[in-house]
Design a protein around this motif. Structure first.
Motif, PDB file in Angstrom:
ATOM      1  N   THR A 192     -35.573 -25.641 -27.516  1.00  0.00           N
ATOM      2  CA  THR A 192     -34.310 -24.963 -27.229  1.00  0.00           C
ATOM      3  C   THR A 192     -34.429 -23.460 -27.437  1.00  0.00           C
ATOM      4  O   THR A 192     -33.907 -22.661 -26.642  1.00  0.00           O
ATOM      5  N   VAL A 193     -35.104 -23.052 -28.489  1.00  0.00           N
ATOM      6  CA  VAL A 193     -35.319 -21.622 -28.721  1.00  0.00           C
ATOM      7  C   VAL A 193     -36.108 -21.016 -27.568  1.00  0.00           C
ATOM      8  O   VAL A 193     -35.766 -19.929 -27.058  1.00  0.00           O
ATOM      9  N   THR A 194     -37.147 -21.706 -27.128  1.00  0.00           N
ATOM     10  CA  THR A 194     -37.921 -21.225 -25.973  1.00  0.00           C
ATOM     11  C   THR A 194     -37.027 -21.086 -24.743  1.00  0.00           C
ATOM     12  O   THR A 194     -37.080 -20.075 -24.023  1.00  0.00           O
ATOM     13  N   TYR A 195     -36.215 -22.083 -24.493  1.00  0.00           N
ATOM     14  CA  TYR A 195     -35.333 -22.101 -23.327  1.00  0.00           C
ATOM     15  C   TYR A 195     -34.318 -20.963 -23.371  1.00  0.00           C
ATOM     16  O   TYR A 195     -34.143 -20.222 -22.394  1.00  0.00           O
ATOM     17  N   LEU A 196     -33.650 -20.789 -24.508  1.00  0.00           N
ATOM     18  CA  LEU A 196     -32.630 -19.747 -24.612  1.00  0.00           C
ATOM     19  C   LEU A 196     -33.256 -18.353 -24.639  1.00  0.00           C
ATOM     20  O   LEU A 196     -32.679 -17.403 -24.086  1.00  0.00           O
ATOM     21  N   ASP A 197     -34.408 -18.222 -25.262  1.00  0.00           N
ATOM     22  CA  ASP A 197     -35.120 -16.940 -25.216  1.00  0.00           C
ATOM     23  C   ASP A 197     -35.401 -16.558 -23.767  1.00  0.00           C
ATOM     24  O   ASP A 197     -35.203 -15.399 -23.366  1.00  0.00           O
ATOM     25  N   GLY A 198     -35.821 -17.519 -22.958  1.00  0.00           N
ATOM     26  CA  GLY A 198     -36.082 -17.240 -21.557  1.00  0.00           C
ATOM     27  C   GLY A 198     -34.826 -16.861 -20.797  1.00  0.00           C
ATOM     28  O   GLY A 198     -34.849 -15.959 -19.938  1.00  0.00           O
ATOM     29  N   GLN A 199     -33.713 -17.531 -21.080  1.00  0.00           N
ATOM     30  CA  GLN A 199     -32.451 -17.173 -20.435  1.00  0.00           C
ATOM     31  C   GLN A 199     -32.033 -15.745 -20.796  1.00  0.00           C
ATOM     32  O   GLN A 199     -31.568 -14.981 -19.943  1.00  0.00           O
ATOM     33  N   ILE A 200     -32.183 -15.399 -22.063  1.00  0.00           N
ATOM     34  CA  ILE A 200     -31.804 -14.057 -22.510  1.00  0.00           C
ATOM     35  C   ILE A 200     -32.696 -13.005 -21.842  1.00  0.00           C
ATOM     36  O   ILE A 200     -32.211 -11.981 -21.348  1.00  0.00           O
ATOM     37  N   ARG A 201     -33.981 -13.261 -21.803  1.00  0.00           N
ATOM     38  CA  ARG A 201     -34.903 -12.313 -21.167  1.00  0.00           C
ATOM     39  C   ARG A 201     -34.613 -12.173 -19.669  1.00  0.00           C
ATOM     40  O   ARG A 201     -34.822 -11.102 -19.086  1.00  0.00           O
ATOM     41  N   ALA A 202     -34.098 -13.243 -19.056  1.00  0.00           N
ATOM     42  CA  ALA A 202     -33.776 -13.194 -17.629  1.00  0.00           C
ATOM     43  C   ALA A 202     -32.455 -12.495 -17.355  1.00  0.00           C
ATOM     44  O   ALA A 202     -32.215 -12.073 -16.216  1.00  0.00           O
ATOM     45  N   GLY A 203     -31.567 -12.396 -18.390  1.00  0.00           N
ATOM     46  CA  GLY A 203     -30.387 -11.585 -18.156  1.00  0.00           C
ATOM     47  C   GLY A 203     -29.046 -12.046 -18.670  1.00  0.00           C
ATOM     48  O   GLY A 203     -28.043 -11.388 -18.413  1.00  0.00           O
ATOM     49  N   VAL A 204     -28.953 -13.175 -19.422  1.00  0.00           N
ATOM     50  CA  VAL A 204     -27.639 -13.541 -19.943  1.00  0.00           C
ATOM     51  C   VAL A 204     -27.251 -12.614 -21.098  1.00  0.00           C
ATOM     52  O   VAL A 204     -28.106 -12.040 -21.774  1.00  0.00           O
ATOM     53  N   ASP A 205     -25.928 -12.481 -21.311  1.00  0.00           N
ATOM     54  CA  ASP A 205     -25.403 -11.595 -22.351  1.00  0.00           C
ATOM     55  C   ASP A 205     -25.165 -12.307 -23.674  1.00  0.00           C
ATOM     56  O   ASP A 205     -25.090 -11.666 -24.726  1.00  0.00           O
ATOM     57  N   ALA A 206     -24.970 -13.613 -23.625  1.00  0.00           N
ATOM     58  CA  ALA A 206     -24.662 -14.414 -24.803  1.00  0.00           C
ATOM     59  C   ALA A 206     -25.012 -15.849 -24.463  1.00  0.00           C
ATOM     60  O   ALA A 206     -25.219 -16.198 -23.295  1.00  0.00           O
ATOM     61  N   VAL A 207     -25.084 -16.718 -25.482  1.00  0.00           N
ATOM     62  CA  VAL A 207     -25.398 -18.120 -25.232  1.00  0.00           C
ATOM     63  C   VAL A 207     -24.451 -19.013 -26.025  1.00  0.00           C
ATOM     64  O   VAL A 207     -23.913 -18.618 -27.062  1.00  0.00           O
ATOM     65  N   GLN A 208     -24.275 -20.219 -25.498  1.00  0.00           N
ATOM     66  CA  GLN A 208     -23.456 -21.222 -26.191  1.00  0.00           C
ATOM     67  C   GLN A 208     -24.294 -22.457 -26.459  1.00  0.00           C
ATOM     68  O   GLN A 208     -25.041 -22.916 -25.591  1.00  0.00           O
ATOM     69  N   LEU A 209     -24.143 -23.012 -27.664  1.00  0.00           N
ATOM     70  CA  LEU A 209     -24.777 -24.258 -28.055  1.00  0.00           C
ATOM     71  C   LEU A 209     -23.734 -25.363 -27.999  1.00  0.00           C
ATOM     72  O   LEU A 209     -22.766 -25.359 -28.762  1.00  0.00           O
ATOM     73  N   PHE A 210     -23.924 -26.304 -27.075  1.00  0.00           N
ATOM     74  CA  PHE A 210     -22.994 -27.424 -26.899  1.00  0.00           C
ATOM     75  C   PHE A 210     -23.443 -28.597 -27.762  1.00  0.00           C
ATOM     76  O   PHE A 210     -24.509 -29.168 -27.531  1.00  0.00           O
TER      77      PHE A 210
END
Length: 351
Positions: A192-210
């Motif tokens: 999950t950390v790998t996945y969200l790190d990739g999303q952040i590097r690609a351009g999201v401003d924030a993340v949500q954990l469901f």
């Protein structure tokens, strides 16, 4: 990607400002599952592209789905169109969707060892490309939210091979073989950390954990399988991206919400529709941003039911940073006109 500094981003984006602790006179709004089946334009694109997973893995189409509700409603936040089960898919389980029945995963980990899986991290790449495409097209005032499922919820699907009403298979494994279950949770945390790190590097401003199934656990199990793994994810992401806000959404947590907020270190807490917002305002740490929590079925009813609920939620959080949202995902048969009416009432616009 090259992104502006966080101060500049925050000034331009009301929802991001709330996540940083700044209350707004009118709360910014987005709706869980706002990109999806209640919209005719989504249904048309889905019919063209075929199955759900095919749509997720077509980055151009997934970006279009992400943007559809922004064009129609002018929400303050965009939520990435994807699925929480991309993580177990990348961890090596096979993933498919049965028509009318939902997702399936194989092999079922109730019967198979974790080391039987061969990870394929390239399965994240199409999602990252969706993020890049959305980022390039998004209005500068809109906050872009990425997401992932929390480890407990993901584990319930991986162990059972599908969703279930009481998450019995995962709960049984957690009690009977905590070492084996802990190894699974640890693997999900890292993925999950790998996945969200990739999303952040690609351009999201924030993340949500469901954590959709957090409410199924007893208190000691909740601490071990919800609070502790989410705390590790938050700590690891903050070490990589100190300024990226993280929203935690432990559906069904109820009275355990204050412990969740304190124990995980999330920047904001999402509330499901069963939580009394006045209680939450008293019980949660002062100044902690909250998100929610209109009942999705009230939105289907519309009219006075929605207006009373909106007014009650806003009154509860009048002095707290607040993002307006539903208490769970928007329902398939929600009238589009009711979303328009919700936004008009929330933002104080006349018909």
């Amino acid at each position: 990607m090259n992104r502006p500094d966080f101060e500049t981003l925050t000034r331009a984006k009301p929802l991001l400002a709330v996540l940083r602790g700044e209350a707004q006179a009118v709360p910014p709004v987005w709706l869980m599952r706002q990109a999806g089946r209640y919209l005719p334009e989504y249904r048309a694109l889905r019919a063209e592209k075929g199955g759900f997973l095919e749509l997720v893995y077509d980055s151009q189409a997934a970006a279009e789905v992400t943007l559809q509700p922004l064009r129609r409603f002018g929400f303050d936040g965009a939520i990435l169109f994807s699925d929480i089960l991309i993580v177990p898919y990348a961890m090596g389980q096979q993933l498919w969707f049965e028509a009318g029945e939902g997702p399936r995963l194989a092999p079922v980990l109730a019967d198979s060892p974790l080391d039987a899986l061969t990870p394929d991290w390239s399965r994240y790449e199409a999602v990252y490309q969706t993020v890049r495409l959305v980022r390039a097209a998004l209005d500068r005032h809109v906050t872009f939210l990425g997401f992932a499922g929390s480890p407990w919820t993901i584990a319930t699907y991986m162990v059972a091979g599908q969703g279930s009403k009481d998450q019995s298979a995962a709960r049984r494994m957690a009690y009977a073989d905590p070492a084996r279950f802990s190894a699974l949770i640890d693997a999900i945390v890292d993925a999950t950390v790998t996945y969200l790190d990739g999303q952040i590097r690609a351009g999201v401003d924030a993340v949500q954990l469901f954590d959709s199934w957090a409410g199924s656990l007893a208190p000691l199990q909740f601490d071990r399988w919800v609070i502790q793994p989410n705390a590790r994810i938050v700590a690891k992401l903050k070490a990589l991206h100190p300024d990226i806000p993280i929203i935690g959404f432990p559906k069904g947590a109820g009275a355990k919400l204050p412990d969740y907020a304190a124990g995980t270190g999330v920047d904001a807490v999402g509330l499901d529709e069963t939580v009394d917002p006045h209680w939450a305002n008293r019980a949660l740490p002062k100044g902690l941003p909250v998100q929610g929590n209109l009942d999705p079925l009230a939105l289907i009813a519309g009219g006075q039911s929605v207006e009373q609920a909106v007014d009650n939620i806003r009154a509860a959080f009048a002095d707290r940073p607040h993002i307006f949202n539903l208490g769970h995902g928007i329902v398939l048969d929600t009238p589009v006109a009711h979303v328009d009416a919700l936004l008009a009432h929330l933002r104080g616009k006349a018909d």
